[in-house]
Design a protein around this motif. Structure first.
Motif, PDB file in Angstrom:
ATOM      1  N   GLU A  92      -0.666 -12.944  -6.173  1.00 60.95           N
ATOM      2  CA  GLU A  92      -1.862 -13.172  -5.613  1.00 60.95           C
ATOM      3  C   GLU A  92      -2.194 -11.858  -4.761  1.00 60.95           C
ATOM      4  N   ALA A  93      -1.390 -11.457  -4.157  1.00 57.82           N
ATOM      5  CA  ALA A  93      -1.359 -10.065  -3.258  1.00 57.82           C
ATOM      6  C   ALA A  93      -1.890  -9.131  -4.237  1.00 57.82           C
ATOM      7  N   LEU A  94      -1.341  -8.847  -5.600  1.00 59.60           N
ATOM      8  CA  LEU A  94      -1.562  -7.884  -6.363  1.00 59.60           C
ATOM      9  C   LEU A  94      -3.098  -8.199  -6.848  1.00 59.60           C
ATOM     10  N   ALA A  95      -3.397  -9.368  -7.211  1.00 60.47           N
ATOM     11  CA  ALA A  95      -4.928  -9.712  -7.349  1.00 60.47           C
ATOM     12  C   ALA A  95      -5.885  -9.250  -6.468  1.00 60.47           C
ATOM     13  N   TRP A  96      -5.565  -9.557  -4.990  1.00 66.83           N
ATOM     14  CA  TRP A  96      -6.324  -8.717  -3.873  1.00 66.83           C
ATOM     15  C   TRP A  96      -6.335  -7.319  -3.800  1.00 66.83           C
ATOM     16  N   ALA A  97      -5.156  -6.438  -4.216  1.00 64.65           N
ATOM     17  CA  ALA A  97      -4.958  -5.306  -4.293  1.00 64.65           C
ATOM     18  C   ALA A  97      -5.833  -4.770  -5.239  1.00 64.65           C
ATOM     19  N   GLU A  98      -6.072  -5.396  -6.278  1.00 63.39           N
ATOM     20  CA  GLU A  98      -6.725  -4.759  -7.563  1.00 63.39           C
ATOM     21  C   GLU A  98      -8.457  -4.852  -7.228  1.00 63.39           C
ATOM     22  N   LYS A  99      -8.634  -5.545  -6.128  1.00 64.03           N
ATOM     23  CA  LYS A  99     -10.077  -5.724  -5.632  1.00 64.03           C
ATOM     24  C   LYS A  99     -10.432  -4.644  -4.579  1.00 64.03           C
ATOM     25  N   CYS A 100      -9.463  -4.253  -4.000  1.00 65.63           N
ATOM     26  CA  CYS A 100      -9.526  -3.406  -2.740  1.00 65.63           C
ATOM     27  C   CYS A 100     -10.038  -1.975  -3.263  1.00 65.63           C
ATOM     28  N   PRO A 101     -11.145  -1.527  -2.406  1.00 62.47           N
ATOM     29  CA  PRO A 101     -11.752  -0.273  -2.535  1.00 62.47           C
ATOM     30  C   PRO A 101     -10.928   0.822  -2.329  1.00 62.47           C
ATOM     31  N   GLY A 102      -9.699   0.932  -1.834  1.00 61.49           N
ATOM     32  CA  GLY A 102      -8.932   1.835  -1.493  1.00 61.49           C
ATOM     33  C   GLY A 102      -8.078   2.206  -2.834  1.00 61.49           C
ATOM     34  N   ALA A 103      -8.220   1.375  -3.845  1.00 61.26           N
ATOM     35  CA  ALA A 103      -7.364   1.657  -5.317  1.00 61.26           C
ATOM     36  C   ALA A 103      -8.184   2.682  -5.986  1.00 61.26           C
ATOM     37  N   ILE A 104      -9.617   2.782  -5.680  1.00 56.38           N
ATOM     38  CA  ILE A 104     -10.622   3.739  -6.267  1.00 56.38           C
ATOM     39  C   ILE A 104     -10.319   5.081  -5.792  1.00 56.38           C
ATOM     40  N   GLY A 105      -9.841   5.825  -6.621  1.00 61.30           N
ATOM     41  CA  GLY A 105      -9.525   7.098  -6.361  1.00 61.30           C
ATOM     42  C   GLY A 105      -8.108   7.355  -5.506  1.00 61.30           C
ATOM     43  N   GLY A 106      -7.432   6.365  -5.022  1.00 61.99           N
ATOM     44  CA  GLY A 106      -6.298   6.573  -4.326  1.00 61.99           C
ATOM     45  C   GLY A 106      -5.255   5.538  -4.732  1.00 61.99           C
ATOM     46  N   ARG A 107      -4.361   4.954  -3.974  1.00 59.71           N
ATOM     47  CA  ARG A 107      -3.424   3.950  -4.325  1.00 59.71           C
ATOM     48  C   ARG A 107      -3.239   2.885  -3.352  1.00 59.71           C
ATOM     49  N   VAL A 108      -3.035   1.786  -3.850  1.00 54.31           N
ATOM     50  CA  VAL A 108      -2.691   0.569  -3.046  1.00 54.31           C
ATOM     51  C   VAL A 108      -1.276   0.319  -3.097  1.00 54.31           C
ATOM     52  N   GLU A 109      -0.342   0.527  -2.290  1.00 55.55           N
ATOM     53  CA  GLU A 109       0.924  -0.192  -2.357  1.00 55.55           C
ATOM     54  C   GLU A 109       1.286  -1.307  -1.686  1.00 55.55           C
ATOM     55  N   ILE A 110       1.859  -2.035  -2.590  1.00 54.41           N
ATOM     56  CA  ILE A 110       2.060  -3.766  -1.869  1.00 54.41           C
ATOM     57  C   ILE A 110       3.462  -4.098  -1.508  1.00 54.41           C
ATOM     58  N   ARG A 111       3.634  -4.346  -0.140  1.00 55.27           N
ATOM     59  CA  ARG A 111       4.910  -4.585   0.270  1.00 55.27           C
ATOM     60  C   ARG A 111       4.963  -5.779   1.024  1.00 55.27           C
ATOM     61  N   ALA A 112       5.867  -6.836   0.573  1.00 51.22           N
ATOM     62  CA  ALA A 112       6.235  -7.963   1.228  1.00 51.22           C
ATOM     63  C   ALA A 112       6.782  -7.714   2.821  1.00 51.22           C
ATOM     64  N   MET A 113       6.272  -8.271   3.826  1.00 54.09           N
ATOM     65  CA  MET A 113       6.706  -8.181   4.967  1.00 54.09           C
ATOM     66  C   MET A 113       7.863  -8.999   5.406  1.00 54.09           C
ATOM     67  N   LEU A 114       9.154  -8.575   6.023  1.00 55.28           N
ATOM     68  CA  LEU A 114      10.024  -9.131   6.300  1.00 55.28           C
ATOM     69  C   LEU A 114       9.995  -9.926   7.730  1.00 55.28           C
ATOM     70  N   GLU A 115      10.323 -11.127   7.880  1.00 53.18           N
ATOM     71  CA  GLU A 115      10.491 -11.767   9.062  1.00 53.18           C
ATOM     72  C   GLU A 115      11.536 -11.673   9.737  1.00 53.18           C
ATOM     73  N   LEU A 116      11.633 -10.747  10.910  1.00 58.84           N
ATOM     74  CA  LEU A 116      12.561 -10.539  11.645  1.00 58.84           C
ATOM     75  C   LEU A 116      12.895 -11.227  12.760  1.00 58.84           C
TER      76      LEU A 116
END
Length: 116
Positions: A92-116
């Motif tokens: 689901e995160a990847l599906a949203w990242a694919e829609k992100c304008p930041g991916a156009i000409g850039g890169r979107v890095e997806i990282r899980a957040m650790l609950e500390l």
């Protein structure tokens, strides 16, 4: 689960919103509105230009800090902002990242957040 989308740009390219080919601020605002409407936006922020950064490093635990103007890394790539998603899966995160304008000409890095 929460995921962070790191919006990566390249200093060799035009800044976000200043290129005719790249996404403009209105595209990011529309994307944020879509995330909010879907109920998955958990936060995020844009960052100032890398040249405005201040870096601090220490050679060891007891060493004096070294403070320098500008980003620490000698890289052409920079983090321009973040978007925090609260979704059920990496897919689901990847599906949203694919829609992100930041991916156009850039890169979107997806990282899980650790609950500390």
């Amino acid at each position: 689960m929460k995921y962070v989308l790191l919006l990566m740009g390249n200093l060799a390219d035009d800044r976000c919103g200043e290129s005719e080919e790249g996404p403009g601020p209105e595209e990011f605002m529309a994307f944020d509105a879509e995330l909010e409407k879907a109920g998955v936006l958990a936060g995020g922020f844009a960052l100032a230009e890398p040249e405005e950064a201040t870096s601090l490093s220490k050679a060891s635990r007891d060493a004096e800090p070294v403070i320098t103007a500008g980003p620490y890394a000698e890289s052409r790539e920079f983090v321009g902002g973040t978007i925090v998603l609260d979704v059920d899966s990496l897919d689901e995160a990847l599906a949203w990242a694919e829609k992100c304008p930041g991916a156009i000409g850039g890169r979107v890095e997806i990282r899980a957040m650790l609950e500390l």
